[in-house]
Design a protein around this motif. Structure first.
Motif, PDB file in Angstrom:
ATOM      1  N   SER A 144     -61.370 -28.653 -20.494  1.00 53.85           N
ATOM      2  CA  SER A 144     -61.067 -27.530 -21.209  1.00 53.85           C
ATOM      3  C   SER A 144     -59.971 -26.905 -20.819  1.00 53.85           C
ATOM      4  N   ASP A 149     -61.297 -21.354 -21.796  1.00 52.28           N
ATOM      5  CA  ASP A 149     -62.139 -20.955 -20.984  1.00 52.28           C
ATOM      6  C   ASP A 149     -61.995 -19.320 -20.990  1.00 52.28           C
ATOM      7  N   PHE A 223     -58.533 -28.116 -25.425  1.00 50.66           N
ATOM      8  CA  PHE A 223     -58.592 -29.068 -24.471  1.00 50.66           C
ATOM      9  C   PHE A 223     -56.985 -29.217 -23.717  1.00 50.66           C
TER      10      PHE A 223
END
Length: 233
Positions: A144, A149, A223
């Motif tokens: 990720s 995040d 990602f």
């Protein structure tokens, strides 16, 4: 998946395989990006470390690679073996444990697709995987994006720690987040050099199958992937 999250996948392998075979983030985002990074695989010896239900394994085989798969989850190993049969050896292995069943300089490529954020000791695992590389070999890591995040967890971008999410079907997804500089620090500490960094872009097919997610991922990162190689001494 590694032990830090492996238990969460027990009993979910078939559900995960069905969803990941067509989902926006797997089928139309991570796999196209990672497969493009892998390039020509004809004659290459590849370890799919944290292979999950084996969705990469068949593709790697079709592209001419000799493949070995491993995963911490017994349920994922079962699903992967069902996917590839006897064509690929798949064994249960915790990525936090030494690969004492693999000799030095065995693989041309080690693939870590969406798995490094589950590993407890990322530096030790990456250093062990470096041992497995042949001269000229590389490790492909997808995970990720640190910005994604941060958006998900909130707080400071520079915080590091575990994040928990509940996925469809009730599975708890617990993973590690940290800023980009910390990821690069882990790679360097493991004796690896960053050769290439790719921020995923959604495949055109996502626009047809998952238009809302396509719009989101065209605006913001989800990602990120890294190509790593042993650092020169």
């Amino acid at each position: 998946m590694p032990s830090s999250d492996g238990a969460a996948y027990e009993g979910f392998a078939d559900t995960f395989a069905r969803e990941a075979s067509t989902s926006a983030y797997n089928a139309h985002y991570d796999r196209p990006t990672v497969l493009d990074m892998l390039g020509d695989l004809d004659g290459k010896h590849v370890l799919d470390a944290g292979c999950g239900p084996g969705l990469y394994l068949s593709v790697l085989l079709a592209r001419g690679a000799t493949v070995v798969g491993c995963d911490q989850s017994a349920d994922m190993v079962r699903a992967a073996r069902a996917q590839v049969g006897s064509r690929v050896p798949v064994r249960q292995h915790d990525l936090d444990a030494p690969f004492d069943w693999v000799a030095d300089s065995t693989f041309d490529i080690v693939l870590l697709a969406l798995v490094i954020h589950y590993v407890r000791d990322r530096v030790a695992t990456l250093a062990e995987l470096r041992r497995l590389l042949r001269p000229g070999g590389r490790i492909i890591v997808s995970t990720s994006h640190p910005t994604a995040d941060w958006i998900t967890a909130g707080g400071s971008y520079f915080e590091a720690g575990h994040v928990e999410e509940t996925w469809s079907g009730g599975m708890t997804h617990r993973y590690w987040r940290q800023p980009l500089q910390a990821w690069i620090g882990d790679f360097t500490a493991a004796g690896l050099a960053l050769e290439r960094l790719v921020e995923h872009q959604p495949a055109d097919s996502m626009a047809r199958e998952h238009p809302s997610t396509y719009g989101k991922l065209n605006r913001e990162p989800g990602f990120i992937a890294y190509q790593l190689a042993p650092a020169r001494s």
